[in-house]
Enzyme design. Sequence first.
Site, mmCIF file in Angstrom:
data_model
loop_
_atom_site.group_PDB
_atom_site.id
_atom_site.type_symbol
_atom_site.label_atom_id
_atom_site.label_comp_id
_atom_site.label_asym_id
_atom_site.label_seq_id
_atom_site.Cartn_x
_atom_site.Cartn_y
_atom_site.Cartn_z
ATOM 1 N N THR A 1 0.808 -1.104 0.064
ATOM 2 C CA THR A 1 0.051 0.028 -0.205
ATOM 3 C C THR A 1 0.795 1.395 0.014
ATOM 4 O OG1 THR A 1 -1.491 1.255 1.343
ATOM 5 C CG2 THR A 1 -0.268 -0.240 2.532
ATOM 6 N N TYR B 1 -2.074 -0.178 10.822
ATOM 7 C CA TYR B 1 -2.109 -0.883 9.464
ATOM 8 C C TYR B 1 -0.887 -0.457 8.672
ATOM 9 C CZ TYR B 1 -3.548 -1.218 4.726
ATOM 10 O OH TYR B 1 -3.597 -1.564 3.163
#
Length: 695
Positions: free
Chosen positions: A459, A502
Amino acid sequence: MLSMTGGSLHRVERPLIGVAERVTPTDTNRAGTLLTDLDRLGIRHVRAIFESTADNAKGTARYVRLLKRMAEKAELLPSCPVLFSKGALAENHSFKKHISWYTDIIDQLRNYSDTMPKWVDFSLWFDERNLSVWEDTAAFDSGAADLADALYRLHELGVRSVLSASQSCIFRWLGWLCERGAAGLFDAVGLRYYPQYGKGENESWDRIISSIRCYVDTLHVRSEIWITETGCSTDKYRENDQLGELVRLSTAPVTRAYWYSMYDGDQEYVRPHVDMEERFGLKRMDGSPKLLYRVWSGWGIGGVSTLAALGNGSNVSWYTGHIAAGRRRNIQQSDPVHLITGGAGFIGTNLAARLLSEGERVHVIDNLSRPGVEQNLRWLKETYGSRLSVEIADIRDRKVLCKSVRRAKSVFHFAAQVAVTSSLDDPVDDFEVNAYGTLSLLEALRGLDHSPGMVFTSTNKVYGRLDDIALKLRTSRYEPVNPELRRNGIGEFRPLDFHSPYGCSKGAADQYVSDYARVYGLPAVVFRMSCIYGPHQFGTEDQGWVAHFLIRALRGESITLYGDGYQVRDILFVEDLVAAFLLALNNMSSLSGGAFNIGGGPTNVVSLRELLNLIERLNGSLPDVRYGDWRTGDQRYYVSDTHRFSAATGWKAATDVHTGVERLYSWLAGNLGKRSSETRMHIEEPESVFLMEGA
């Protein structure tokens, strides 16, 4: 299915399925929620387990009101726990008082003729740690007599009785009671049993129930056989185990069966040999539905059976409520496959469809934790049939991983916890899925004799908030002051800066994949993705904001923007991402160990406000837009520099923003209604959005 009870032969069809749930006198509000959930599952029968006696006038009145409310919308089976222990039997007055109190409650319900229960369950519990209770004949005789009196009293009221106990004690007490004249006072024998904690895999319902029927027959008792309590814990990440247990329960040779329970709890109802922290609910403590609840409420038990069969690798045609087995050749264990973890998700479904359409075989591993992804499996199976095999399992299950990678000729690792917000709520779960799950997969691959190429989706969040990039506002979007950043976007030279749990978990996984390629020679490539969009995406607040905006517009619902709406992302159509995956696989020898930024790049940039204007042109009207304060963690600007991957493979994004958004709009317009009508599934979409999506 034939069964013999009390010397007579009769046929038992599929059992009537109900739900067992604990209740206390103060559960009035919770009862309303329970009834709503029962209705969504299409269930009319509920076994209400009295969790506390509260044997006083106030407690009795509260229980009566609670049971009355429940009985107005469900067929109620009050379940009264009766403890046979040395202590309880020694205090005969107390033991008798409790049994009398239960029957008083049932008696008082006669004042409401429309809610009078037809059955009552005396759930017998024994002190299995001190079996000498069976040797105290006088005390047991006294307790059995008190119970027989209660059964007779209910019989006089026109209420039928079921006596239930665990498998280990059912034969002991049944013989005792029948010897003491209670044989004609109960109408059903109930079993409390959890196959998950049974003696072995051979502990089938057929075998267990058959032994009970034979014993009942020797006592010359004319009685139905029920399963009054059973279930399956979802500990160890395996919600799919509940699917299989319900399927097996639905064919058990009994008249009724009650599944425990609707909800998880802080402390589970006490059962022998069951860990107190295990979770048996169809819903979690926060009310969110587990996999079994979603499928059961959407497709019924027939749909549960089909999905359970599909998840075990069976190749069956998917018809709602029916299983058409054997119509397609099973995939052989030796056949090489493309393995996709998280393969039922948005990106996994699109990649699987591309590979399957080219005649390849695909094996999907997915725990189906994201609501609605089971519909993607349905579509893939209907479209591509036997070339697709499925394992409903969690990425943290190392046994599943080791088995699945043996025949993999490539691995695409998409399974992840994908939301920043969820990682903030439960950072441990986020770490276990993203970091530990990825490491487990790498270890499974390291143990192979062959080396399938691996593509891992990371990501842009590994680069942090990007607060150091100076921005300026130009018309409808933010742009970097630096002209080179405006031309090219953010490249891989950017230092890693993990923000949020995250970002840490995905960043750790990102680095593990690259390092295993360097240290162990595993062929692997990392993609640090920007915003991906396209068909099979039902976006939510946490991920998939382009689809989320379109869904809200199609439904005529408002959208809340956090911040000013000038935030910028490069967006990439999913077909272009799939093309990049396949190029990476084909060029693995030269790309292995590399990490590449992937997205639409500077030519496919859009701000939130600009997307809303495009939606207005497509939909004919602008959605009602509301604004909220900025939220922590939102990047105001992120655009991928994709030159490095393009130079290595010749790849480029082929779908422009206008074309891609229009295609997604058309797909959603044609599938939102179909999704609702065919599956009866209701997946709530959040009203608001801010850019904290995982990919």
